[in-house]
Structures are given as structure tokens and as C-alpha cells.
Design an enzyme around this catalytic site. Sequence first.
Site, PDB file in Angstrom:
ATOM      1  N   SER A 188       1.006  -1.403  -0.014  1.00 36.59           N
ATOM      2  CA  SER A 188       0.127   0.100  -0.151  1.00 36.59           C
ATOM      3  C   SER A 188       0.940   1.299   0.057  1.00 36.59           C
ATOM      4  O   SER A 188       2.147   1.212   0.375  1.00 36.59           O
ATOM      5  CB  SER A 188      -0.850  -0.110   1.573  1.00 36.59           C
ATOM      6  OG  SER A 188      -1.540   1.208   1.492  1.00 36.59           O
ATOM      7  N   TYR A 233      -3.472  -0.565  10.469  1.00 36.21           N
ATOM      8  CA  TYR A 233      -3.066  -0.926   9.070  1.00 36.21           C
ATOM      9  C   TYR A 233      -1.699  -0.370   8.726  1.00 36.21           C
ATOM     10  O   TYR A 233      -1.140  -0.999   8.167  1.00 36.21           O
ATOM     11  CB  TYR A 233      -4.089  -0.504   8.067  1.00 36.21           C
ATOM     12  CG  TYR A 233      -4.308  -0.758   6.879  1.00 36.21           C
ATOM     13  CD1 TYR A 233      -4.804  -1.908   6.457  1.00 36.21           C
ATOM     14  CD2 TYR A 233      -3.539   0.023   5.807  1.00 36.21           C
ATOM     15  CE1 TYR A 233      -4.811  -2.396   4.992  1.00 36.21           C
ATOM     16  CE2 TYR A 233      -3.496  -0.559   4.504  1.00 36.21           C
ATOM     17  CZ  TYR A 233      -3.968  -1.506   4.010  1.00 36.21           C
ATOM     18  OH  TYR A 233      -3.889  -1.848   2.848  1.00 36.21           O
TER      19      TYR A 233
END
Length: 317
Positions: A139, A152
Site C-alpha cells: 500500500s 493498518y
Amino acid sequence: MVGRVVVVTGASSGIGRASAERFASRGDRLVLAARGEDALLAVAARCRSAGAEVVTRVTDVTDRDAVRALADTAVDRFGGIDVWVDTAAVMAYGRFEDVPAPVFDRVVTTNLIGAANVAREALRVFRTRQRGTLILGSSLLSRIAVPYVGAYVSSKWGHRALARVLRQETRDAPDIHVCLVSPGSVNTPIYRSAANYAGRVGRPPPPVDASAKVAAAVVRLADRPRPERSVGLANGLIRFGFTAMPPVYDLLVGPLMRVGGLSREEVAGHDGNVFGPGPRHDDEGEWGRHWLRAVAVGAVAAGVGAAAVVARTRRRA
């Protein structure tokens, strides 16, 4: 033509599902895994309709034994593994102190330890033939920090470090590749299925790409491996602002996340799909590009970038 053997973990929705379907369209043989059986079988049916040979196995990547059994299934059925794509991930919204410790821990375990479990088994198989490509779904948040998704972000920073170490340790095997695909915002169900203690449903900050675009990058990595492929028009600018002017970035990122990363829809606290598969979702989420918000957010980001350039120029003068 007989294609490669491709394992996809996290294949039931989003980028994993789009990647499985793209590999299927090329004639690759697939071993698909996810926690939710119904959604997994639906993806397998779509891949078979494209002409692919498909095996499915319900698998939670946090279970080392289950991941080993998945690898053995691929070897027993197809004789080996050429490509392993891991997109299994969960998310939790909320300030760090508001997210229950078990939820935080589970997000990190799924995203980071789960990836390590996958990497361990992929490399075990790759070493037998001294070739193979491991593609980890990373990501933009592996290189920047934003509030309200601390678990996250923490897991993805560790994710990138793990990949770097694995590349160092496989230098003796030039045909074994460890790759990262690092998208920005993607139109997948993860935002609504995430655990949430922020009071409002999460959404991807604009601009938002389709999962098919990221899947195309995954397949390119399988064809021509390289350490990392970024997907997202604004990724470079955001990374520049984060690195070049940390005080300005940190001042703006909170308000921007509240505007761009949280919807107006209120929600009571819940643990989402962190501990188990949630309701079945389509391969795409409900989030479009939201160009009006994208222009506003982009204008602020551009201002940050311009300020960083001016500041650097003044320091050098």
C-alpha cells in the site's frame, strides 16, 4: 497452452479477485484461497468460465498450518508454484486509544504475520526449483502515515521491511523474486468491512482506482518482476509531501483524512471482518473517483509540495 501455476490468497474480493480473474483470462492454473467459502467459490466459478483450471481452499493466512496445506495442495495438484499473490488484509478505523487491543493485534497479525506465513511457504516451494515470484499486496501506507488507521499503517510498514529482507536473503537465487504492488486508494469493499471505532464509515481518499487497474499491475509484476510497482496518480506527490515537509504534512493530514477518508455515514463501533469473514461483497466497492473531492485534496497536496520546494530552495540559498 498450459499456463503458470498461480496461488492467490485473499482471492474472494477486491484486488485478489480481480487478479485471479486476470490470470484466469491468460490461461494460468489457479489455486485460490480466502476465509469465506461462498465468496471464494463464486470467484472460482468466474475463473472457470474464463477457461482456467481452478482449485480452491478455505484458508486463513494467520494459520501457519493452513498456509502450508495450501502450498502442498498447489504442489500436489499442479507440481509446483510459479507465482504467489498475497492480498489478504483487514483494516480498523479509529484513534489508536479507541481501537480495542485485540482488534489492533489481529490487524497486524493478519497483514504482517499472515504475509510472513505466506512468504515462508512460497519460498519453501520456490527453493526446490530455484525460481518463483512472490507478489505481496502492499500500500501507499507502507511509506506514509495517516491517522485513524494506525494498525493498518503499522502492519504495512512492517510489510515493506519484510519484503526488503527477503530480497536480500534470496540474492543467491536470481530467479526468485519478491515484489510489492503498492496502490493508493482502490475501490474495494475493505473500507466498509473494516472494524470501525471512528464513528463514521471509512472510505478511500480520492482519487480512487479500480481494483482491475491494480490487478493489471500484479500481472505485469508476474511477467516482469521488479521490487515494487506503485499504482495511483497521486502517490508520488503524497510521498513527497510526507518526506519533504513533515510538519506541514502532519498539520494537514488529520483534516484531510476526516474529509476524504471518512464518510458522513455514522456507525456504531464494531469489529467488522477482522476476526472472520464478513458478508459477501462484490469485487468492486461502492466508491467512485469523487473528482470534486479529488481536486480539492489534490490542490492542498500540491500546495504542500510547492511549499516544500520553496523551503528547500531557501535552505540551500
